[in-house]
Design an enzyme around this catalytic site. Structure first.
Site, mmCIF file in Angstrom:
data_model
loop_
_atom_site.group_PDB
_atom_site.id
_atom_site.type_symbol
_atom_site.label_atom_id
_atom_site.label_comp_id
_atom_site.label_asym_id
_atom_site.label_seq_id
_atom_site.Cartn_x
_atom_site.Cartn_y
_atom_site.Cartn_z
ATOM 1 N N ASP A 1 16.419 47.689 -12.002
ATOM 2 C CA ASP A 1 17.054 48.280 -10.830
ATOM 3 C C ASP A 1 16.242 49.456 -10.265
ATOM 4 O OD1 ASP A 1 19.043 46.500 -11.390
ATOM 5 O OD2 ASP A 1 20.655 47.983 -11.556
ATOM 6 N N HIS B 1 15.868 49.778 -15.793
ATOM 7 C CA HIS B 1 15.478 50.467 -14.567
ATOM 8 C C HIS B 1 13.976 50.714 -14.581
ATOM 9 C CE1 HIS B 1 19.759 51.345 -15.160
ATOM 10 N NE2 HIS B 1 19.850 51.518 -13.844
#
Length: 287
Positions: free
Chosen positions: A93, A245
């Protein structure tokens, strides 16, 4: 004497006449035979033409076949193979970022594909757009992660669908792809408990993915080993979707994460729009 000489002369003339008539009779068949034979020998000149035409057309036929072969090879290359058995989806992400290329380098080194959920505010940065194009070129999947990542704007001010649409359009403008998958910031629960927002997603034909394993990498700065441990402890099923992430500590952990799943017999896959499966915390089958 005169009578005999005249008779002799007449005989000679008669012999000559008969000789010429006989010669003419013999020559007439020879003349006609030679005429027809000559015509028969000249006839083979015409069949040469098809050979010349065939030589000219042959390369044209080959050129017409080439594009079909190229199109077929492109279709085979672009086709997504459906995974079987144990499957893991690595997802990242908050990109694109200055680390995107480094993540792509590690994935390329280990021959692994991943799914990226990118933010619109980062996609607008031109110096990061080449990394986005590279990700698509190397056959990773890119979905949307909103424009702002702002909980209040997305869920309380009902901007979730408008922001996702804008982000998906940015991805399309940069890459030429038209994805329909999004990941809700902070997860679909509590974010998408609002039925009105979910109906907007259905109307827009947008799909939603959460995750099965939270690596918690975002809060583990300088601690890649704990990221690896969290992923190992969370891996329990034959289909896992790992939340990560684009962070420095995640980049450091990634090679060991890939090694772990390979040792456990998992195949690495990316999201396939033609084979969507429900993965949201609200268990809304429409999404």
């Amino acid at each position: 004497m005169n009578v005999s000489q005249d008779t002799y002369a007449e005989k000679r003339k008669g012999n000559k006449k008969r000789f010429f008539i006989l010669l003419l009779i013999l020559l007439i068949p020879i003349f006609f035979t030679g005429f027809f034979v000559g015509k028969s020998f000249s006839a083979p000149k015409k069949p040469i033409e098809p050979e010349v035409i065939e030589d000219v057309e042959a390369p044209l036929v080959q050129e017409e076949q080439k594009p079909k072969e190229e199109e077929q090879s492109k279709e085979e290359t672009s086709a997504v193979e459906k995974p079987t058995g144990k499957v893991v989806y690595l997802t990242f992400d908050d990109g694109p970022s200055k680390l995107t290329d480094e993540f792509l380098n590690v994935l390329q080194e280990h021959d692994v594909k991943a799914t990226f959920f990118m933010q619109g505010k980062n996609l607008k940065k031109e110096y990061l757009q080449e990394s986005v194009k590279r990700a698509v070129k190397e056959r990773h999947y890119i979905g949307a992660h909103s424009m702002t990542h702002d909980f209040k704007k997305l869920y309380k001010e009902n901007q979730f669908v408008p922001e996702m649409r804008e982000t998906l359009e940015l991805i399309r403008d940069i890459t030429g792809e038209s994805p329909q998958l999004v990941r809700p910031p902070y997860g679909s629960a509590p974010g998408l408990k609002n039925e009105q927002i979910r109906q907007q997603l259905v109307d827009a034909e947008i799909k939603v993915w959460d995750w099965t394993i939270d690596s918690q990498d975002w809060k583990l700065k300088d601690n890649p080993n704990q990221i690896i441990e969290n992923i190992k402890l969370g891996t329990k099923d034959e289909k896992e979707i790992v939340l990560m992430h684009e962070k420095t500590q995640t980049l450091a952990a990634l090679p060991e994460v890939i090694k772990f799943y390979k040792e456990q017999g998992y195949q690495f896959a990316i999201y396939d729009e033609s084979d969507h499966f429900v993965l949201n915390f609200l268990n809304d089958i429409r999404l």
